[in-house]
Design a protein around this motif. Structure first.
Motif, PDB file in Angstrom:
ATOM      1  N   GLN A 140       0.850  -1.188   0.000  1.00  0.00           N
ATOM      2  CA  GLN A 140       0.000   0.000   0.000  1.00  0.00           C
ATOM      3  C   GLN A 140       0.890   1.243   0.000  1.00  0.00           C
ATOM      4  O   GLN A 140       1.933   1.272   0.654  1.00  0.00           O
ATOM      5  N   ASP A 152      -9.148   7.536  -1.734  1.00  0.00           N
ATOM      6  CA  ASP A 152      -8.689   6.155  -1.897  1.00  0.00           C
ATOM      7  C   ASP A 152      -8.755   5.777  -3.371  1.00  0.00           C
ATOM      8  O   ASP A 152      -9.759   6.049  -4.043  1.00  0.00           O
ATOM      9  N   GLY A 156      -8.090   1.019  -2.442  1.00  0.00           N
ATOM     10  CA  GLY A 156      -7.429   1.294  -1.170  1.00  0.00           C
ATOM     11  C   GLY A 156      -5.943   1.012  -1.183  1.00  0.00           C
ATOM     12  O   GLY A 156      -5.248   1.298  -0.199  1.00  0.00           O
ATOM     13  N   LYS A 159      -3.537   5.619  -1.309  1.00  0.00           N
ATOM     14  CA  LYS A 159      -4.312   6.601  -0.568  1.00  0.00           C
ATOM     15  C   LYS A 159      -3.656   7.972  -0.664  1.00  0.00           C
ATOM     16  O   LYS A 159      -2.423   8.082  -0.579  1.00  0.00           O
ATOM     17  N   ASP A 183      -3.511   6.694  10.615  1.00  0.00           N
ATOM     18  CA  ASP A 183      -3.229   5.447   9.905  1.00  0.00           C
ATOM     19  C   ASP A 183      -2.149   4.726  10.686  1.00  0.00           C
ATOM     20  O   ASP A 183      -1.362   5.341  11.422  1.00  0.00           O
TER      21      ASP A 183
END
Length: 374
Positions: A140, A152, A156, A159, A183
């Motif tokens: 990610q 997003d 996802g 981000k 986060d």
């Protein structure tokens, strides 16, 4: 992005990787037979003005030891993408201590972040490049850009967030953003947070490491604040009285520009002034500096939001907007007597470069780049 005197080969990717640019630089040196004039592994340790001889005394070091030589003229072209600048965000130091932060100065391969959750901090060119390059490899990617609207993408996997307000527990990989959202599980931070202006071979009295006083008057000595070097005529020549402004020129100080074509025409301007110092109108250049300073102080005072106004001016001094970059180059072309002017089509394409980059990256991810180049 290339020197106008030496184009990239037609097969070059539209947004080439660093290895391609490095080869281009080597090819440039070979094409113009520059290698015999380059002394590698020879750091410059000091450069001082000798008022008795009216020359620069330059000390270098090599495997053979130190050597000091006299020069009439000096071009400073060591760049400003070497010494990292980290933001003063609360908690970041603890993350750095734990080895969880890499500045883009030391970023090399996107695959190093394979399977990791990473936070890229900074929305300028290097931050955009790192966020784009790491997306196929990272588990990610969170991209933190000041004033960005959270979003997003890719289900996802990517981000978008605003500025980081605080770095919390480094082991948990937790951060909080300015909008209050948090986060966690972040494995690593890539800081695309800029660099310091650094000239370790220039020191007092030629360059002082302090913030200049408010203008006017124009300070009589050159200041390196690490955010900018000031005052400069044409963003190149030291606007000082202790040594001739026409004896030294700095190349490539402006930020957010296409550096190669800019440095190319700056070099021509430097040679013009070196050959005939009377072509540099110091009184006019001082007026330009005063007007630029006044405009920045008025603009930034209204929106500094508590930030030190002197630092804000210094930080903004060399950050060119698109139009300013092209207008500045055209002014230098006019100064050196070159009839060339940047076309409107080039200006328009550059304004769309972020959109074009995203499209090109998508073409590369689809494995269609070679066909498009053909």
């Amino acid at each position: 992005m290339c020197y106008t005197s030496f184009l990239y080969p037609p097969s070059t990717p539209i947004y080439p990787p660093a290895t391609t640019v490095l080869k281009y630089i080597h090819d440039f040196a070979e094409h113009f037979n520059l290698t015999p004039h380059i002394r590698l592994s020879t750091p410059v340790r000091a450069a001082h003005w000798n008022s008795s001889s009216s020359k620069w005394e330059v000390t270098t070091s090599s495997a053979q030891g130190e050597e000091t030589q006299s020069f009439d003229l000096v071009l400073v072209a060591n760049g400003h993408f070497r010494v990292p600048r980290f933001p003063q965000t609360t908690g970041l130091t603890a993350w750095i201590t734990k080895g969880k932060v890499t500045h883009t100065a030391f970023y090399r391969r996107p695959e190093d972040f394979a399977g990791k959750k990473i936070l890229v901090v900074g929305g300028a060119y290097s931050g955009q490049d790192v966020a784009s390059e790491t997306r196929p490899f990272a588990a990610q990617v969170i991209h933190s850009i000041t004033d960005a609207t959270p979003e997003d993408r890719d289900g996802g996997k990517f981000k978008l967030h605003g500025r980081v307000a605080e770095y919390l527990d480094a082991d948990e990989g937790r951060v909080v953003f300015v909008d209050g959202s948090t986060d966690s599980g972040i494995d690593h931070v890539v800081a695309a947070t800029g660099y310091q202006f650094n000239f370790p071979f220039l020191s007092e009295p030629e360059v002082v490491p302090t913030m200049p006083a408010q203008v006017p008057p124009i300070p009589p000595v050159l200041h390196n604040t690490t955010y900018h070097i000031f005052p400069m005529a044409k963003h190149m020549f030291p606007l000082v009285t202790s040594y001739p402004p026409s004896s030294m020129a700095f190349l490539g100080l402006p930020l957010r520009v296409a550096p190669f074509p800019l440095a190319e025409v700056q070099a021509q301007a430097a040679l013009k002034v070196f050959a005939d110092p009377t072509t540099l109108d110091l009184a006019r250049e001082a007026d330009v500096v005063r007007m630029r300073y006044k405009a920045f102080r008025e603009e930034l005072s209204a929106k500094s939001k508590g930030r030190d106004i002197d630092i804000a001016i210094a930080d903004a001094w060399f950050r060119f907007e698109f139009k300013e970059m092209f207008d500045y180059r055209d002014e230098l072309y006019e100064f050196v007597g070159d009839p060339y002017r940047i076309t409107q089509s080039e200006r328009d394409l550059f304004a769309e470069k972020d959109f074009l980059r995203e499209q090109w990256r998508a073409i590369e991810r689809a494995g269609e780049a070679e066909e498009w180049l053909r």
